[in-house]
Write an enzyme that holds these catalytic residues in place. Structure first.
Site, PDB file in Angstrom:
ATOM      1  CB  VAL A  44      16.848   8.416  28.456  1.00 41.83           C
ATOM      2  CG1 VAL A  44      17.746   9.086  27.429  1.00 41.83           C
ATOM      3  CG2 VAL A  44      15.978   9.448  29.157  1.00 41.83           C
ATOM      4  CG  HIS A  67      10.520 -25.886   2.647  1.00 41.60           C
ATOM      5  ND1 HIS A  67      11.716 -25.331   3.056  1.00 41.60           N
ATOM      6  CD2 HIS A  67      10.570 -25.958   1.292  1.00 41.60           C
ATOM      7  CE1 HIS A  67      12.462 -25.109   1.992  1.00 41.60           C
ATOM      8  NE2 HIS A  67      11.793 -25.463   0.904  1.00 41.60           N
TER       9      HIS A  67
END
Ligand code: FAD
Length: 475
Positions: free
Chosen positions: A268, A444
């Site tokens: 937390v 690419h």
């Protein structure tokens, strides 16, 4: 025999990323440097010993389980993996040990004195050390880098089946059922590791969404993935009480639901380690949350005393701590330095990963800017398609300033997007624009093409896939 003391130009208290970065830079600037750290294992801090590195090692290795299973979509079938928990832990320890040895060797090579003990300030120029051979360090400048520790729930100290992140990283057993309290990055990363290893994981989070600090659009693909991986995700759900016994934990949620789990990881948040440092007597003040306030040169209000890393708040990430450490050392060495980063990137190492920098808000922005926003869905990415296993579910989001086109934020969600955020961070640091990104040739096929495509979209250029195509598809 009298007590042993040393005098040094720069004392660094705490050997985590903030501390060792400060020490290395100070020594490289020719300053006599001493690190005092209470880690018996050596330098590294939470990040290396109990945080970033062991968690990423476990995420990487357990991620292979998911990938191996997903390969069946392409006709490659493996039998179910067998997990030797001891060997997994040994391997993780080896990764950590190798990096710790590396840091120790770097410190030695730079002539840095490393004292393993617990330091407490006696005055603005003297530190008392407990546990090391040297018990007093007199210094000209100090850099406080004592980091942070996990926050426990009220009335529920860590121990037994109530785990903090350090205990979760020890991988002593795989509980059949694991409750994760808190859907921040530590809870979701460790929940992912345990779910991959076979635990039925339930996450409870008081906020209405996972990763409350992250742009909601980026979290959506992760939410869908976690809905499959985890047993349950209960949002808007607080823990009323959590009690550990020899059989596990019993949790009562604020809606009155009572349930048992074999263990609970409480993730937390973290709080600064400022207790017992002797800060008050030397005049270093804390803010309301216990952090040490500093200016952009990392100076505290006390002459010659600096502070860096988690103990000062901020994003509480290792790379931020390291930069701050270098700034403090440079300032001490008389260099013109300041912590003035335009963007601090962040990465969540779940599957899909989430990475971002800058501010992705479309309105009500803290900088008051009017922005253009473009999105490139990874289902249009050739590379994402070749990865399979849900890699095409991701997204690239680019935010630029209307008019100037300056990049103000970028976010990514998808497989391995950790490396994409660096280009966007550099763009922000250099004041680059959408046009700069669009004119940059991206190899690419890579996921990085998504950023170029999003930039072209912002410029109104015809792209392979534009936000308007998406609107068309949704219709
Ligand atoms: P720390 O790393 O906390 O180091 C402080 C050191 O000071 C410790 O060794 C401590 O023992 C020592 N110390 C404290 N008090 C004293 C004293 N009085 N005397 C001597 N020594 C003292 N960040 C990322 O950027 N990427 C991640 O992927 C990431 N993953 C994380 C995963 C987990 C499970 C956790 C818990 C954290 C993760 N973090 C991550 C956060 C990161 O670990 C911290 O931001 C980082 O370690 C902060 O560095 P630091 O130098 O400020 O302090």
């Amino acid at each position: 025999m009298g007590e042993m003391s040393v005098s040094t130009e720069v004392l660094v208290l705490g050997g985590g990323p903030g501390g060792y970065a400060a020490a290395f830079r100070a020594a490289q600037r020719g300053l006599d440097t001493t690190v005092v750290t209470d880690e018996a294992d050596g330098l590294g801090g939470v990040c290396l010993l109990r945080g970033c590195i062991p968690s990423k090692a476990l995420l990487e290795m357990t991620g292979r389980i998911s990938l191996v299973r997903a390969a069946s979509e392409a006709g490659i079938h493996f039998s179910e993996p067998e997990v030797d928990l001891g060997a997994l832990q040994d391997w993780t320890d080896d990764v950590v040990d190798a990096l710790v040895s590396g840091l120790d060797a770097l410190a030695e090579g730079r002539g840095i004195r490393v004292l393993e003990g617990r330091g407490t300030f006696e005055s603005p120029s003297r530190l008392r050390v407990e546990g090391a051979e040297v018990s007093v360090v007199d210094f000209e400048h100090a850099v406080i880098a004592t980091g942070s520790r996990p926050v426990d729930l009220p009335d529920t100290p860590f121990g037994g089946p109530v785990w903090d992140s350090e205990r979760a990283l020890e991988m002593e057993e795989i509980p059949d059922t694991l409750l994760v309290v808190g859907a921040g990055y530590v809870g979701l990363e460790m929940g992912t590791v345990y779910a991959r290893l076979g635990s039925a994981v339930t996450v409870v989070e008081t906020m209405e969404r996972i990763l409350p600090m992250v742009d909601v659009e980026l979290t959506a693909p992760l939410r869908s993935h976690l809905d499959e991986l985890f047993d349950d995700i209960r949002l808007g759900s607080g823990v009323e009480s959590l009690e550990g016994d020899e059989d596990g934990v019993e949790v009562v949620l604020d809606d009155g639901t009572r349930e048992r789990f074999d263990a609970a990881l409480v993730a937390v948040g973290r709080r600064p380690r400022t207790e017992s440092l002797g800060l008050e007597p030397i005049g270093v003040e804390l803010d309301g949350k216990g952090y040490i306030p500093v200016d952009e040169t990392r100076r505290t209000g006390v002459d010659g005393v600096f502070a860096v890393g988690d103990v000062t708040g901020g994003k509480r990430l290792a790379h931020e701590a390291m930069r701050e450490g270098k700034v403090a050392a440079d300032v001490i060495a008389g260099e013109p330095a300041a912590f003035d980063a335009r963007a601090v990137p962040a990465v969540v190492y779940t599957d899909p990963q989430i990475a971002w920098c800058g501010d992705l808000a479309e309105e009500d922005r803290s900088d008051g800017a009017e922005v253009d926003v473009a999105r490139f869905p990874l289902r249009a990415s050739g590379r994402a398609r070749t990865m399979g296993a849900g890699a095409a579910d991701g997204l690239v989001k680019l935010v630029t300033e209307v008019g100037s086109g300056r990049v103000l934020g970028a976010g990514f969600t998808g497989r391995h997007v950790e490396s994409l955020v660096t280009e966007a961070t550099l763009a922000m640091e250099m004041g680059a624009t959408a046009e700069d990104l669009a004119l940059t040739i991206h190899p690419h096929p890579t996921l990085s093409e998504g950023l170029g495509e999003a930039a072209e979209d912002i410029l109104g250029l015809p792209t392979h896939f534009s936000s308007s195509d998406e609107a068309e598809e949704d219709r």
